[in-house]
Scaffold this motif. Structure first.
Motif, mmCIF file in Angstrom:
data_model
loop_
_atom_site.group_PDB
_atom_site.id
_atom_site.type_symbol
_atom_site.label_atom_id
_atom_site.label_comp_id
_atom_site.label_asym_id
_atom_site.label_seq_id
_atom_site.Cartn_x
_atom_site.Cartn_y
_atom_site.Cartn_z
ATOM 1 N N PRO A 32 0.818 -1.209 0.000
ATOM 2 C CA PRO A 32 0.000 0.000 0.000
ATOM 3 C C PRO A 32 0.857 1.266 0.000
ATOM 4 O O PRO A 32 0.407 2.330 -0.396
ATOM 5 N N LEU A 33 2.121 1.117 0.411
ATOM 6 C CA LEU A 33 3.023 2.253 0.527
ATOM 7 C C LEU A 33 4.396 1.836 0.023
ATOM 8 O O LEU A 33 4.852 0.727 0.304
ATOM 9 N N ILE A 34 5.021 2.713 -0.724
ATOM 10 C CA ILE A 34 6.386 2.465 -1.179
ATOM 11 C C ILE A 34 7.273 3.520 -0.540
ATOM 12 O O ILE A 34 6.934 4.709 -0.541
ATOM 13 N N VAL A 35 8.392 3.083 0.017
ATOM 14 C CA VAL A 35 9.357 4.004 0.601
ATOM 15 C C VAL A 35 10.364 4.312 -0.496
ATOM 16 O O VAL A 35 11.128 3.446 -0.920
ATOM 17 N N GLY A 36 10.309 5.554 -0.993
ATOM 18 C CA GLY A 36 11.138 5.929 -2.128
ATOM 19 C C GLY A 36 12.272 6.850 -1.760
ATOM 20 O O GLY A 36 12.180 7.641 -0.820
ATOM 21 N N HIS A 37 13.360 6.760 -2.505
ATOM 22 C CA HIS A 37 14.522 7.632 -2.343
ATOM 23 C C HIS A 37 14.177 9.005 -2.920
ATOM 24 O O HIS A 37 13.817 9.119 -4.083
ATOM 25 N N ARG A 38 14.308 10.035 -2.083
ATOM 26 C CA ARG A 38 14.026 11.402 -2.538
ATOM 27 C C ARG A 38 14.952 11.833 -3.677
ATOM 28 O O ARG A 38 14.570 12.612 -4.526
ATOM 29 N N GLY A 39 16.182 11.348 -3.657
ATOM 30 C CA GLY A 39 17.184 11.811 -4.609
ATOM 31 C C GLY A 39 16.995 11.334 -6.032
ATOM 32 O O GLY A 39 17.326 12.039 -6.975
ATOM 33 N N CYS A 40 16.492 10.113 -6.214
ATOM 34 C CA CYS A 40 16.452 9.595 -7.586
ATOM 35 C C CYS A 40 15.203 8.776 -7.882
ATOM 36 O O CYS A 40 15.147 8.142 -8.919
ATOM 37 N N GLU A 41 14.252 8.779 -6.983
ATOM 38 C CA GLU A 41 12.987 8.065 -7.202
ATOM 39 C C GLU A 41 13.109 6.549 -7.110
ATOM 40 O O GLU A 41 12.173 5.831 -7.451
ATOM 41 N N GLY A 42 14.259 6.040 -6.690
ATOM 42 C CA GLY A 42 14.402 4.600 -6.483
ATOM 43 C C GLY A 42 13.670 4.174 -5.212
ATOM 44 O O GLY A 42 13.115 4.985 -4.488
#
Length: 149
Positions: free
Chosen positions: A111-121
């Motif tokens: 339900p939630l993805i923890v994404g890297h702010r810097g590159c969207e990974g």
């Protein structure tokens, strides 16, 4: 019959940790704090928890040094609740629990993805970015809606 709150007879760091954070509402308060929730009413709105239960959990987290109360208004006196360094150190455990839940209890995807702010990974189990490989911590990531949002 209620289970005892302490595990004094067990010489075990997991048992001792559970004495502090091994409660559903406590973990959800911590999760909300990582999501940026700071004020009592906002915790209550986000969690749907009874005021007395929330008061108990916030007081306990402050007593244990996991959160601290910070005044934000004088009249009437009001406080925000912020994670301390000790509280922030729970982030890897919270992320591991989230990923475990995604693997075993999210049949339609997370339900939630923890994404890297810097590159969207995305966050890997090694707490690195799955795109650029950099090590990630709580200030490097942001929650994003996942497929099951």
């Amino acid at each position: 019959m209620a289970l005892p709150r302490t595990y004094e007879s067990q010489n075990c760091s997991i048992a001792r940790s559970l004495e502090v954070v091994g409660d559903r509402w406590t973990l959800l308060v911590i999760r909300s704090a990582f999501e940026g929730v700071r004020r009592f009413d906002d915790f209550q709105d986000a969690l749907g928890v009874a005021r007395n239960v929330l008061t108990d959990r916030l007081n306990r987290l402050c007593e244990e040094g996991i959160m601290r109360r910070v005044p934000y208004q004088e009249r009437p006196e009001r406080f925000e609740y912020r994670l301390t360094r000790k509280g922030v150190e729970l982030w890897p455990a919270m992320m591991t629990l989230l990923m475990w839940g995604d693997r075993h209890y999210a049949p339609d995807g997370p339900p939630l993805i923890v994404g890297h702010r810097g590159c969207e990974g995305g966050l890997t189990p090694q707490f690195t970015c799955d795109v650029c490989g950099v090590s990630l911590g709580p200030s490097d990531v942001e929650p994003r809606p996942g497929p099951a949002a």
